[in-house]
Scaffold this motif. Sequence first.
Motif, mmCIF file in Angstrom:
data_model
loop_
_atom_site.group_PDB
_atom_site.id
_atom_site.type_symbol
_atom_site.label_atom_id
_atom_site.label_comp_id
_atom_site.label_asym_id
_atom_site.label_seq_id
_atom_site.Cartn_x
_atom_site.Cartn_y
_atom_site.Cartn_z
ATOM 1 N N PHE A 268 0.830 -1.206 0.000
ATOM 2 C CA PHE A 268 0.000 0.000 0.000
ATOM 3 C C PHE A 268 0.865 1.257 0.000
ATOM 4 C CE2 PHE A 268 -2.485 3.265 2.231
ATOM 5 C CZ PHE A 268 -3.615 3.302 1.432
ATOM 6 N N THR A 269 1.907 1.263 0.819
ATOM 7 C CA THR A 269 2.786 2.430 0.906
ATOM 8 C C THR A 269 3.551 2.650 -0.394
ATOM 9 O OG1 THR A 269 3.049 2.037 3.272
ATOM 10 C CG2 THR A 269 4.666 3.455 2.212
ATOM 11 N N LEU A 270 4.107 1.589 -0.950
ATOM 12 C CA LEU A 270 4.840 1.718 -2.211
ATOM 13 C C LEU A 270 3.922 2.141 -3.345
ATOM 14 C CD1 LEU A 270 7.170 -1.404 -1.969
ATOM 15 C CD2 LEU A 270 7.806 0.990 -1.671
ATOM 16 N N GLY A 271 2.656 1.707 -3.308
ATOM 17 C CA GLY A 271 1.694 2.156 -4.305
ATOM 18 C C GLY A 271 1.460 3.648 -4.212
ATOM 19 N N ILE A 272 1.336 4.186 -2.990
ATOM 20 C CA ILE A 272 1.168 5.627 -2.802
ATOM 21 C C ILE A 272 2.380 6.383 -3.337
ATOM 22 C CG2 ILE A 272 0.941 7.456 -1.082
ATOM 23 C CD1 ILE A 272 -1.610 5.884 -1.450
ATOM 24 N N HIS A 273 3.574 5.906 -3.033
ATOM 25 C CA HIS A 273 4.788 6.584 -3.501
ATOM 26 C C HIS A 273 4.942 6.473 -5.015
ATOM 27 C CE1 HIS A 273 5.872 6.762 0.751
ATOM 28 N NE2 HIS A 273 6.855 7.571 0.427
ATOM 29 N N THR A 274 4.504 5.364 -5.604
ATOM 30 C CA THR A 274 4.564 5.240 -7.058
ATOM 31 C C THR A 274 3.635 6.243 -7.725
ATOM 32 O OG1 THR A 274 5.097 2.889 -6.886
ATOM 33 C CG2 THR A 274 4.244 3.661 -8.988
ATOM 34 N N ILE A 275 2.409 6.359 -7.217
ATOM 35 C CA ILE A 275 1.461 7.349 -7.751
ATOM 36 C C ILE A 275 2.027 8.757 -7.599
ATOM 37 C CG2 ILE A 275 -0.820 8.377 -7.400
ATOM 38 C CD1 ILE A 275 -1.815 5.591 -6.606
ATOM 39 N N LEU A 276 2.624 9.027 -6.448
ATOM 40 C CA LEU A 276 3.207 10.347 -6.220
ATOM 41 C C LEU A 276 4.371 10.609 -7.167
ATOM 42 C CD1 LEU A 276 3.031 12.826 -4.419
ATOM 43 C CD2 LEU A 276 4.621 11.716 -2.836
ATOM 44 N N PHE A 277 5.169 9.595 -7.445
ATOM 45 C CA PHE A 277 6.271 9.740 -8.399
ATOM 46 C C PHE A 277 5.742 10.133 -9.783
ATOM 47 C CE2 PHE A 277 8.639 7.738 -11.857
ATOM 48 C CZ PHE A 277 9.905 8.287 -11.698
ATOM 49 N N LEU A 278 4.707 9.442 -10.252
ATOM 50 C CA LEU A 278 4.150 9.738 -11.574
ATOM 51 C C LEU A 278 3.533 11.134 -11.609
ATOM 52 C CD1 LEU A 278 2.449 6.298 -12.335
ATOM 53 C CD2 LEU A 278 4.683 7.108 -13.105
ATOM 54 N N LYS A 279 2.853 11.527 -10.532
ATOM 55 C CA LYS A 279 2.244 12.855 -10.486
ATOM 56 C C LYS A 279 3.295 13.955 -10.507
ATOM 57 C CE LYS A 279 -2.160 11.888 -8.124
ATOM 58 N NZ LYS A 279 -3.058 12.795 -8.858
ATOM 59 N N LEU A 280 4.335 13.836 -9.675
ATOM 60 C CA LEU A 280 5.354 14.877 -9.617
ATOM 61 C C LEU A 280 6.201 14.909 -10.883
ATOM 62 C CD1 LEU A 280 6.550 14.719 -5.900
ATOM 63 C CD2 LEU A 280 4.789 16.150 -6.960
ATOM 64 N N PHE A 281 6.356 13.769 -11.537
ATOM 65 C CA PHE A 281 7.048 13.749 -12.828
ATOM 66 C C PHE A 281 6.247 14.557 -13.846
ATOM 67 C CE2 PHE A 281 8.623 12.280 -16.817
ATOM 68 C CZ PHE A 281 9.930 11.861 -16.590
ATOM 69 N N SER A 282 4.933 14.345 -13.879
ATOM 70 C CA SER A 282 4.075 15.118 -14.780
ATOM 71 C C SER A 282 4.076 16.588 -14.407
ATOM 72 C CB SER A 282 2.658 14.555 -14.737
ATOM 73 O OG SER A 282 1.778 15.324 -15.537
ATOM 74 N N TYR A 283 4.053 16.872 -13.116
ATOM 75 C CA TYR A 283 4.075 18.255 -12.627
ATOM 76 C C TYR A 283 5.335 18.975 -13.094
ATOM 77 C CZ TYR A 283 4.487 21.965 -9.082
ATOM 78 O OH TYR A 283 4.644 23.154 -8.446
ATOM 79 N N ARG A 284 6.453 18.296 -13.012
ATOM 80 C CA ARG A 284 7.712 18.887 -13.445
ATOM 81 C C ARG A 284 7.733 19.107 -14.960
ATOM 82 N NH1 ARG A 284 11.871 16.484 -16.933
ATOM 83 N NH2 ARG A 284 13.719 17.784 -16.613
ATOM 84 N N ASP A 285 7.264 18.121 -15.733
ATOM 85 C CA ASP A 285 7.281 18.224 -17.188
ATOM 86 C C ASP A 285 6.411 19.369 -17.690
ATOM 87 O OD1 ASP A 285 9.111 16.323 -17.785
ATOM 88 O OD2 ASP A 285 7.716 14.885 -18.662
ATOM 89 N N VAL A 286 5.177 19.468 -17.188
ATOM 90 C CA VAL A 286 4.248 20.486 -17.679
ATOM 91 C C VAL A 286 4.777 21.883 -17.376
ATOM 92 C CG1 VAL A 286 1.921 21.431 -17.427
ATOM 93 C CG2 VAL A 286 2.262 18.974 -17.559
ATOM 94 N N ASN A 287 5.296 22.091 -16.171
ATOM 95 C CA ASN A 287 5.854 23.406 -15.843
ATOM 96 C C ASN A 287 7.068 23.729 -16.716
ATOM 97 O OD1 ASN A 287 4.448 24.733 -13.422
ATOM 98 N ND2 ASN A 287 4.649 22.611 -12.767
ATOM 99 N N LYS A 288 7.861 22.726 -17.034
ATOM 100 C CA LYS A 288 9.012 22.956 -17.911
ATOM 101 C C LYS A 288 8.553 23.314 -19.310
ATOM 102 C CE LYS A 288 13.194 20.744 -19.690
ATOM 103 N NZ LYS A 288 14.001 19.499 -19.748
#
Length: 422
Positions: A129-149
């Motif tokens: 469950f914890t690793l799933g939360i961190h995986t989702i967060l990784f994908l979200k922050l990756f998208s967040y970084r890309d769009v702002n760039k």
Amino acid sequence: CHRVQESLLSSSSGFSNYRGILNWCVIMLVLSNARLFLENLIKYGILVDPIQVVSLFLKDPYSWPALCLIIVSNVFILAALHIERRLAMETISEKVGTLLHTLNLTSILCFPVVVVLVVQSITPVGSTFTLGIHTILFLKLFSYRDVNKWCRELRQRKAQTLKRSHSYCQPSTLIHPSTSSWCGMYYFVFAPTLCYELNFPRSPRIRKRFLLRRLFEMLFFMQLLVGLIQQWMVPTIQNSMKPFKDMNYSRIIERLLKLAVSIRLLFLFIPFYFLNRKKANVVSNLMQVKLINFYFSLRNSETVTYFWQNWNIPVHRWCIRHFYKPMLKRGVKKGMAQTAVFFASAFFHEYLVSVPLKMFRLWAFMGMMAQLPLAWFVSKFLRGNYGNAAVWISLIIGQPIAVLMYVHDYYILNYEGGERPD
């Protein structure tokens, strides 16, 4: 002539109307599964125990490492927000920002792995469950970084165009809604999507009756899922250990086929259709986000590629937007880009399975990578109903094999010669 015409009509209708055969198949399917349920109840009694579910998440009532890891994940969220604020105000360069984002994203995946492998009080279910939360967060922050760039690059191109045309352009910093406050950042973190947008489509109000219905349905199917796992899957898996140890192939195949029925019902129909769909409806309604279609019909998939593309729509959209298309723009061939997407998917499947079990057998990784030649074969040689049958055979047989392999290895490493696992 009239009798001949009736006979011709009846013979022709016999080859085109399969309603009776389909009804017969449905009735036989219901009866055979009802027999399995009845046999399970007679043999094991009622095994459903809601209290036991708590023990899957907590080994020590005074130690909650999984919850602590989820709370610590806020550090990575605020770090990404701070980096983007500095980049928007141009107080750090793009190279420094890229380096900081890379370290932050790497830490999101590596830090919980270290904790899971070191801390003994964390359970496999809590780890997953914890690793799933961190995986989702990784994908979200990756998208967040890309769009702002991408937005900063667009602003620079517009500024260069104005300079070439000798137009007056007053310099200004680019501050997006998400970078202006932490509220916008957390809105995206909890939104039912992995792809960041500057402005999310909003619904005018919260539909309270709709929300209550979806909550009730989600809780009902969640309890049904847990009950079926305890009553049906756990005894089947436990009884599979001895045949594996003795290498009794006939009993192994019998356990595999029995487990295949429960896995198809429990992990395809209930979680990914009902739970994910109801959960998306609940979150979208609470956050007043217009719901994006998260579900497509998978039962008629004629190719393996179509099934996996529509299996998890948010992940598929993220892969297309932030992984597949950027690779194509850099000159990577289409086949290599598709292989890379499968490789990334296989990595995260292995990440979510092997790390919580604290053993690295690569069964999930090899199972996902095996989909590549299967997808090529089905798309090349099988069409229509034959392709659909091949897709279902791979799903019905493949996942039970992986489950039994992992459980067998976990049993050997942790319980060989001792008590049987719960």
